[in-house]
Design an enzyme around this catalytic site. Structure first.
Site, PDB file in Angstrom:
ATOM      1  N   LYS A  18       0.878  -1.164   0.000  1.00 36.74           N
ATOM      2  CA  LYS A  18       0.000   0.000   0.000  1.00 36.74           C
ATOM      3  C   LYS A  18       0.917   1.216   0.000  1.00 36.74           C
ATOM      4  O   LYS A  18       1.569   1.518   0.992  1.00 36.74           O
ATOM      5  CB  LYS A  18      -0.916   0.046   1.226  1.00 36.74           C
ATOM      6  N   GLU A  44       9.426   0.854  10.988  1.00 33.26           N
ATOM      7  CA  GLU A  44      10.404   1.948  10.882  1.00 33.26           C
ATOM      8  C   GLU A  44       9.618   3.224  11.153  1.00 33.26           C
ATOM      9  O   GLU A  44       8.900   3.714  10.286  1.00 33.26           O
ATOM     10  CB  GLU A  44      11.004   1.985   9.468  1.00 33.26           C
ATOM     11  N   CYS A  93      13.054  11.096   8.594  1.00 27.12           N
ATOM     12  CA  CYS A  93      12.948  10.565   9.960  1.00 27.12           C
ATOM     13  C   CYS A  93      14.281  10.628  10.712  1.00 27.12           C
ATOM     14  O   CYS A  93      14.303  10.621  11.929  1.00 27.12           O
ATOM     15  CB  CYS A  93      12.442   9.136   9.907  1.00 27.12           C
ATOM     16  N   GLU A 131       8.391  15.515  16.488  1.00 34.79           N
ATOM     17  CA  GLU A 131       9.199  15.364  15.282  1.00 34.79           C
ATOM     18  C   GLU A 131       8.816  16.539  14.378  1.00 34.79           C
ATOM     19  O   GLU A 131       7.664  16.643  13.946  1.00 34.79           O
ATOM     20  CB  GLU A 131       8.821  14.036  14.632  1.00 34.79           C
TER      21      GLU A 131
HETATM   22  P1  NAD Z   1       1.917   8.079   8.377  1.00 36.11           P
HETATM   23  O1  NAD Z   1       2.125   7.144   9.490  1.00 36.11           O
HETATM   24  O2  NAD Z   1       0.811   9.054   8.472  1.00 36.11           O
HETATM   25  O3  NAD Z   1       1.685   7.287   7.021  1.00 36.11           O
HETATM   26  C1  NAD Z   1       2.564   6.263   6.597  1.00 36.11           C
HETATM   27  C2  NAD Z   1       1.783   5.290   5.776  1.00 36.11           C
HETATM   28  O4  NAD Z   1       0.802   4.683   6.610  1.00 36.11           O
HETATM   29  C3  NAD Z   1       1.027   5.926   4.602  1.00 36.11           C
HETATM   30  O5  NAD Z   1       1.018   5.030   3.525  1.00 36.11           O
HETATM   31  C4  NAD Z   1      -0.373   6.076   5.167  1.00 36.11           C
HETATM   32  O6  NAD Z   1      -1.365   6.103   4.177  1.00 36.11           O
HETATM   33  C5  NAD Z   1      -0.478   4.819   6.006  1.00 36.11           C
HETATM   34  N1  NAD Z   1      -1.494   4.836   7.069  1.00 36.11           N
HETATM   35  C6  NAD Z   1      -2.036   5.901   7.694  1.00 36.11           C
HETATM   36  N2  NAD Z   1      -2.940   5.478   8.607  1.00 36.11           N
HETATM   37  C7  NAD Z   1      -2.950   4.116   8.564  1.00 36.11           C
HETATM   38  C8  NAD Z   1      -3.675   3.102   9.262  1.00 36.11           C
HETATM   39  N3  NAD Z   1      -4.546   3.392  10.218  1.00 36.11           N
HETATM   40  N4  NAD Z   1      -3.421   1.815   8.947  1.00 36.11           N
HETATM   41  C9  NAD Z   1      -2.521   1.497   7.981  1.00 36.11           C
HETATM   42  N5  NAD Z   1      -1.816   2.416   7.287  1.00 36.11           N
HETATM   43  C10 NAD Z   1      -2.032   3.713   7.570  1.00 36.11           C
HETATM   44  O7  NAD Z   1       3.313   8.788   8.148  1.00 36.11           O
HETATM   45  P2  NAD Z   1       3.674   9.824   7.015  1.00 36.11           P
HETATM   46  O8  NAD Z   1       3.160  11.139   7.431  1.00 36.11           O
HETATM   47  O9  NAD Z   1       3.303   9.320   5.665  1.00 36.11           O
HETATM   48  O10 NAD Z   1       5.278   9.781   7.065  1.00 36.11           O
HETATM   49  C11 NAD Z   1       6.002  10.485   7.982  1.00 36.11           C
HETATM   50  C12 NAD Z   1       6.393   9.602   9.143  1.00 36.11           C
HETATM   51  O11 NAD Z   1       7.124   8.484   8.671  1.00 36.11           O
HETATM   52  C13 NAD Z   1       7.320  10.317  10.090  1.00 36.11           C
HETATM   53  O12 NAD Z   1       6.961  10.047  11.407  1.00 36.11           O
HETATM   54  C14 NAD Z   1       8.681   9.728   9.771  1.00 36.11           C
HETATM   55  O13 NAD Z   1       9.599   9.806  10.788  1.00 36.11           O
HETATM   56  C15 NAD Z   1       8.315   8.329   9.437  1.00 36.11           C
HETATM   57  N6  NAD Z   1       9.371   7.724   8.627  1.00 36.11           N
HETATM   58  C16 NAD Z   1      10.165   6.796   9.219  1.00 36.11           C
HETATM   59  C17 NAD Z   1      11.192   6.213   8.495  1.00 36.11           C
HETATM   60  C18 NAD Z   1      12.073   5.180   9.127  1.00 36.11           C
HETATM   61  O14 NAD Z   1      12.752   4.470   8.399  1.00 36.11           O
HETATM   62  N7  NAD Z   1      12.096   5.041  10.445  1.00 36.11           N
HETATM   63  C19 NAD Z   1      11.422   6.579   7.170  1.00 36.11           C
HETATM   64  C20 NAD Z   1      10.592   7.539   6.597  1.00 36.11           C
HETATM   65  C21 NAD Z   1       9.551   8.097   7.343  1.00 36.11           C
END
Ligand code: NAD
Length: 481
Positions: free
Chosen positions: A179, A254, A288, A383
């Site tokens: 997804k 992650e 991140c 963050e």
């Molecule tokens: P997010 O958690 O809002 O979304 C990430 C993904 O999860 C998207 O595809 C989103 O559509 C999906 N999602 C949202 N709600 C969901 C649910 N209830 N069930 C299943 N999937 C769901 O995060 P974001 O805003 O897209 O990305 C930013 C975040 O990602 C930051 O916190 C960042 O630190 C983190 N990040 C971490 C890493 C790492 O390797 N640790 C790398 C990149 C980003």
């Protein structure tokens, strides 16, 4: 490029079982720079997601038995095709995500380094033999692919986060239902198109977009999905961890970070400045592992903050397609309002704005430096995910280690010091999955990328990353002597 349909790699259907499947519904996707609609993307129904799981499940029966050489070759084909079309793919990333073309090209190189790495690692999965305490018995440890992987990726690195998950899964013989982020769907579908050209079996890779919560729920509640691999916020990671408990799916998370960046008295100031600037500029600080809290020793604080602000304030946030933009806009208005809100709350709580502090255009935030920030302010706990650098003062090593560790996160940390004993002490005391010591480039395919505490579980990249897609099976065989 203004409309995504101008791209030769534009696909706006779901990718299931090696075919493009017309969705019942579409949703609009916007350019984060000017908020203009760039196209429509497919919105999967519950049935579509189930079809994707079935396709991955059926494909797994044969794909798991394929040779490592076969899987390695497919990954190499895929990487080669992506590299051949790097310029076009980079334009897609810039249009849907906003980052500069240079950053987008860098992301493609980074993402492909994982495909190349795992193409080689595919051939190096070794089980082992354990000596028994009985002469008529052999104990063998075999490593097997976990099965169907449900992968969920974020928008900030829409190419690399996909390859970093899919490549190790496919390398060991797993199949995938991905997804992709709804903000950045097109590059994921372009990757699907190139994977098909590369020769992957139908059903090995399936890609859907739609209602994130619904798709997450389906992936977690389907017993055929044996692993959930998620990159995103800690909030969503916790939801998935709870949901995946139903069938005890293997889990890699992650999640978010709140990285400390510490500059001690003995540090090479120029190196530390360059490192801090690199972290704050790359991808508009929407990373991140970005430095989130800058702790500077009291004796060099004023000088460091002044020099950093002089350099950072010269950077320009703008259209990712313009050559003079150093970084792009934030992903959307919600992100912009959140970052501006953090600047506002910091000022209310006593911090000073040294430069920036406003949006220059739509979601383009000026390079912002905040000084005299304290660890009990709101911004210290969040963050930031934007081009805002908050500076904290410290006087002693013990004090700064305590402040740095005072967060539920533990993804990355950075510190600069030329004092060898101090390096050894601080290295042992800071709690994070990755640590840059006099260094800020910490993400490479050979490095186990991942956090501790609420920053997640599991690793991506390296020997450790591929093992997250393997089950350990132990066979104990009795035979006649
Ligand atoms: P997010 O958690 O809002 O979304 C990430 C993904 O999860 C998207 O595809 C989103 O559509 C999906 N999602 C949202 N709600 C969901 C649910 N209830 N069930 C299943 N999937 C769901 O995060 P974001 O805003 O897209 O990305 C930013 C975040 O990602 C930051 O916190 C960042 O630190 C983190 N990040 C971490 C890493 C790492 O390797 N640790 C790398 C990149 C980003």
């Amino acid at each position: 490029m203004k409309n995504i349909s101008e791209s030769p790699f534009f696909y706006n259907e779901l990718f299931i079982n090696g075919k493009w499947v017309k969705p019942k519904k579409m949703y609009d996707v916007f350019n984060p720079f000017n908020y203009e609609k760039i196209g429509e993307a497919p919105f999967a129904t519950k049935e579509n997601v189930e079809q994707a799981i079935s396709a991955a499940h059926n494909c797994f029966k044969s794909y798991r038995k394929s040779t490592p050489q076969y899987r390695s070759q497919l990954l190499k084909n895929w990487s080669k095709l992506c590299l051949e079309h790097k310029d076009e793919l980079a334009k897609m990333i810039t249009l849907e995500q906003g980052k500069t073309l240079e950053d987008a090209k860098g992301e493609i190189d980074y993402g492909l380094s994982f495909v190349d790495w795992f193409a080689d690692e595919a051939k190096r999965i070794y089980g082992h033999n354990i000596q028994s305490d009985r002469p008529d018995q052999i104990i063998d440890v075999i490593l097997e692919p976990v099965g169907v992987v449900g992968a969920i990726t974020p928008w900030n690195f829409p190419f690399a986060m996909v390859t970093r998950k899919i490549a190790p899964a496919l390398a060991v013989g797993c199949t995938v239902v991905l997804k992709a982020s709804e903000e950045t769907p097109y590059i994921a579908y372009a990757l699907a198109h190139l994977a098909k050209q590369a020769g992957f079996d139908d059903g090995a890779i399936n890609i859907v977009t739609g209602d994130p919560a619904e798709i997450g729920q389906i992936l977690c509640s389907d017993v055929r999905v044996r692993k959930i691999s998620f990159t995103g916020s800690t909030r969503v990671g916790k939801i998935l961890a709870a949901q995946s408990a139903e069938h005890i799916q293997k889990l890699s998370l992650e999640l978010g970070g709140n990285a400390p960046f510490i500059v001690f008295e003995s540090a090479d100031m120029e190196e530390a400045l360059k490192g801090a600037l690199y972290l704050k500029q790359r991808n508009g600080s929407q990373s991140c592992v970005c430095g989130n809290r800058f702790f500077i020793h009291d004796s060099i604080y004023d000088q460091f903050v002044e020099e950093f602000s002089n350099r950072f304030s010269k950077q320009k946030s703008g259209n990712g397609f313009d050559c003079d933009s150093d970084y792009g806009p934030l992903i959307n208005q919600t992100a912009r309002d959140r970052v501006l809100g953090l600047i506002e709350s910091s000022v209310k709580e006593g911090a000073k704005i040294v430069c920036g502090g406003k949006a220059s255009y739509n979601s383009c935030i000026e390079p912002t430096v905040l000084s005299e920030v304290q660890s009990d302010m709101t911004i210290a706990k969040e963050e930031i995910f934007g081009p805002v650098a908050p500076f904290y003062r410290f006087k002693t090593e013990e004090e700064v280690v305590e402040m740095a560790n005072d967060t539920p996160y533990g993804l990355a940390s950075y510190f600069y010091s030329k004092d060898f004993s101090q390096v050894m002490r601080v290295k042992n005391e800071l709690k994070s999955g990755m640590m840059g010591i006099n260094e800020t480039v910490i993400a490479k395919p050979q490095i186990p990328f991942g956090g501790v505490k609420e920053s997640g579980i599991g690793k991506e990249g390296s020997f450790y990353g591929i093992h997250d897609y393997l089950d350990v099976k132990c066979t104990i065989t009795k035979y006649e002597l």
